[in-house]
Write an enzyme that holds these catalytic residues in place. Structure first.
Site, mmCIF file in Angstrom:
data_model
loop_
_atom_site.group_PDB
_atom_site.id
_atom_site.type_symbol
_atom_site.label_atom_id
_atom_site.label_comp_id
_atom_site.label_asym_id
_atom_site.label_seq_id
_atom_site.Cartn_x
_atom_site.Cartn_y
_atom_site.Cartn_z
ATOM 1 N N HIS A 39 -44.213 77.469 -3.354
ATOM 2 C CA HIS A 39 -42.922 77.972 -3.814
ATOM 3 C C HIS A 39 -43.077 79.062 -4.868
ATOM 4 C CE1 HIS A 39 -40.836 74.734 -1.652
ATOM 5 N NE2 HIS A 39 -41.893 74.013 -1.984
ATOM 6 N N ASP A 81 -47.598 72.386 -1.404
ATOM 7 C CA ASP A 81 -46.193 72.364 -1.838
ATOM 8 C C ASP A 81 -46.083 72.744 -3.322
ATOM 9 O OD1 ASP A 81 -43.528 72.150 -1.086
ATOM 10 O OD2 ASP A 81 -43.345 70.124 -1.851
#
Lengths: 334, 413
Positions: free
Chosen positions: B63, B294
């Site tokens: 991200h 992640d």
């Protein structure tokens, strides 16, 4: 007998105080989970003394005079806030109540900043209620003073469980071995959780009665028997604790209708026949008459302990404040 | 300029090659590798000390770019998720990110575009143009495309471009507001929770749609046994589905959120021990295709909040290798399978030219010591934030050097 007393010697503290050591070895009261039976019993014993005091015309026992108590309520409450305020005042604390309804949070201040601000004002007791589970524990990490959880999200409401336990103990003589039914919206109830932990710790047999939609997942793992049929769950019960059904759960998503809920899970005289003759009926309030409980059951003077619960609430909260500030007052605290 | 990396255990998951030897890099291209390679003309020789040399890791789900942290974790290719300050949902944003990446020349950054405009789950995003600009997949990130009709059209449309659609596997209604795995711990902590069935249901539904449309569909972050069973069933029927998980799901169960530890708050939530064990098995048998970090740096300000309000996510770049190696050390996953999930599998899914040591490919590789013991220390992470639930955890396996585009970009001293 009813002369104004300014010290605690007017009631027999020696009976309840340990000769040495600490029966309640915690800085805060954040929940019932993790308390051992000795600590719970100690809180109840001290509270018992305050029940007697509260029935006298002069109710002041200002053993905590000079200490400051802040009641910080991020969630609306009338009963609990009043109860803590009266408890603090009777012990002689300077009590200040802030019912913010999240106002400071809305201004952009984080809860921990609020904690730091309050901490700088040197309170001795902080009573806090918040809508999020775990919020009081998080804030307590930043506070130097004793923190009492007055309800956080769906997590815990320890003083409610203590006042319920005190009510049961005074009415039934003991908690150990009693069959206690908790009925209603367990899924969204912090009262139910704290009660389950406390009653289990004290040796009661706890049953839950609710429609499946109002029971949380794997609740059986908490050491309770689960029933969906009210009559089955009430069979041979010594105590029935009804939970309040919040209005937002009433329609549609969790339950088809109030009418249907009352039909199957409302506590009526008829259903109560399955319980023992001397069953004790309890409710943390405020009640929805005709929803979770019938008026004639709630008002049954022989069985209903609902008003007594409110009375016990003040005594229990006095006991909590008293016990948590003892070190401070004896000079051992900071 | 030619460099020889000698005395290495060379592992290329693309071919299954695993032998001691030397790898020669000429400028930014792998020229040769093997037991007996010609090292004449090499201006530099680096003794790898018997460490493993394998393709640089491709992290299919990050991200934030956080380049230095990625390189320290052996990651040479980052697939940036579209949930940026400006949502990546047009070709203009894709191009800006690709250009910035080419300029920096350190870590390769490929963006994924949003599957629907503004990740709203309603209108299909400009998949074709974003793909032309360099987007390697399309996803609404932590939102599942909930509407079955939208999902069907999305898959049909993406199929025309052979674009990979990545779906967050959670039924939106069952998962609404959920911040924990449904079970005893969530019940006791009083946290809103969703059952693992929410994940399996989404996989079942979307596998049907993938079958109907013939499109390629990837499920991000499988977290449950039910999810694994659903993916395995879809694969067995010959549907073009793949899936990933992150090492924290192989490492932790929902006990980690006890005490309202927001550093263990992730989406999907950490689940039961049974789920954790099933995920390890699924990586070992190939049901789970890729391992992702992640990586989601979150400041203390958004983590030190009541659990329900706190941000989800953990920083994962620097702990990706060590955490992935734990089931290797315990004998549950073999090293080559694990490395496949970090290199060639994502490369194939995304159509990238990396993830292999094949002669003539770009010199993106990592040299690591698989056995070296160390202790994760949040304070010493290079990452822009320190939100890891693994602080003080003893682990084994550490990156020694990372080489990107022929240049040694990370060296542990």
């Amino acid at each position: 007998m009813n002369t104004h007393s300014t010290d605690q010697s007017s009631y027999p503290r020696a009976d309840v105080d340990p000769p040495s050591g600490k029966l309640f070895p915690h800085k805060h009261l954040l929940g019932i989970w993790g308390l051992d039976p000795t600590a719970i019993k100690h809180l109840l014993d001290v509270a018992d003394g305050y029940v007697d005091l509260n029935r006298k015309p002069v109710k002041s026992a200002p053993s905590c005079a000079g200490l400051t108590q802040i009641n910080l309520f991020f969630e609306n409450s009338t009963r609990t806030l009043m109860s803590f305020e009266i408890a603090g005042k009777r012990l002689g604390l300077d009590t200040i109540s802030m019912a913010t309804g999240n106002s400071s949070i809305k201004k952009g201040e984080t809860m921990l900043d609020t904690a730091a601000t309050l901490n700088a004002m040197h309170p001795d007791v902080l009573v806090m209620r918040h809508g999020d589970s775990g919020a009081v524990k998080l804030l307590a990490e930043k506070m130097d003073c004793a923190v009492i959880n007055a309800g956080d999200g769906r997590s815990e409401h320890p003083t409610q469980a203590l006042l319920d336990a005190l009510t049961i103990r005074r009415r039934k003589g003991k908690i150990n071995g009693q069959t206690i039914v908790i009925s209603g919206d367990v899924a969204h109830s912090r009262v139910a959780r704290s009660n389950i932990y406390l009653l289990n710790a004290m040796g009661a047999r706890v049953r839950l009665v609710a429609p499946p939609t109002l029971l949380p997942a794997d609740v059986g793992e908490l050491g309770v028997e689960v029933f969906h049929h009210m009559e089955d769950g009430l069979k041979g019960a010594d105590v029935v604790m009804m939970l309040r059904l919040q209005s937002e759960r009433m329609n549609g998503a969790f339950l088809p209708s109030l009418r249907e809920y009352y039909h199957f899970w409302g506590l009526t005289r008829e259903k109560l026949k399955a319980a023992k003759d001397d069953v004790l009926v309890m409710h943390p309030g405020p009640m929805n008459r005709g929803v979770e409980i019938a008026s004639d059951v709630a008002d049954d003077l022989d069985r209903s302990a609902i008003e007594e619960q409110v009375e016990m609430g003040v005594a229990v909260r006095m006991a909590c404040i008293d016990i948590l500030t003892r070190d401070l007052r004896s000079g051992a605290g900071s | 300029m030619k460099t020889a990396y000698t005395n290495a255990r060379i592992m290329d998951p693309a071919t299954g090659y695993d032998a001691a030897g030397t790898l020669v890099v000429s400028d930014n291209i792998i020229e040769a590798y093997g037991a007996d390679v010609d090292t004449s003309g090499c201006t530099e020789s680096i003794d790898c000390g018997g460490r493993v040399l394998c393709p640089g890791f491709i992290d299919m789900r990050a991200h934030a770019v956080d380049a230095a942290s990625a390189l320290a974790g052996g990651i040479t290719t980052i697939i940036l998720q579209p949930d940026q300050t400006t949502t990546i949902d047009t070709d203009a944003v894709v191009e800006r990110i690709r250009h910035r990446s080419v300029d920096s020349q350190i870590v390769s950054v490929y963006p994924m575009g949003a599957a629907t405009q503004g990740m709203n789950g309603k209108q299909i995003a400009e998949i074709g143009q974003m793909q032309q600009s360099g987007a390697v997949g399309f996803t609404d990130c932590n939102h599942a495309v909930a509407d079955a009709q939208v999902m069907r059209r999305l898959l049909e449309y993406a199929g025309h471009f052979d674009a990979l659609i990545v779906q967050y596997a959670e039924n939106a209604e069952l998962g609404a507001g959920a911040i924990a795995h449904e079970g005893e711990i969530a019940t006791r902590l009083g946290l809103t929770s969703a059952p693992a069935a929410a994940e399996a249901m989404q996989i079942d539904r979307d596998s049907r749609l993938a079958e109907l449309t013939g499109a390629r569909l990837h499920f991000a972050l499988i977290s449950s046994k039910d999810g694994v069973v659903a993916v395995r069933a879809a694969k067995a029927r010959g549907i073009r589905v793949t899936c990933s998980t992150a090492p924290h799901y192989l490492h932790l169960n929902d006990n980690a959120v006890e005490g309202y530890r927001t550093f263990a708050k992730v989406r999907p939530p950490l689940r039961s021990e049974e789920d954790r064990l099933a995920l390890i098995e699924a990586v070992a048998n190939g049901t789970i295709d890729t391992l992702v970090s992640d990586h989601a740096p979150k400041s203390v300000d958004v983590k030190r909040l009541p659990f329900a309000q706190a941000a989800s996510g953990i920083v994962g770049f620097e702990t990706l290798l060590a955490l992935s190696l734990a089931p290797v050390h315990s004998g549950k996953i073999d090293l080559m399978t694990m490395l496949k999930a970090l290199t060639i599998n994502p490369a194939k899914l995304l159509g990238l030219p990396t993830g292999t040591l094949a002669v003539g490919s770009f010199a993106d590789f990592v040299i690591f010591d698989p056995d070296k013991p160390w202790r994760i220390d949040a304070d010493t992470l290079i990452s822009s934030a320190k939100n890891t639930p693994f602080d003080t955890l003893p682990v084994q396996g550490q990156v020694w050097r990372t080489v990107a585009d022929g240049v040694s970009v990370f060296e542990r001293v």
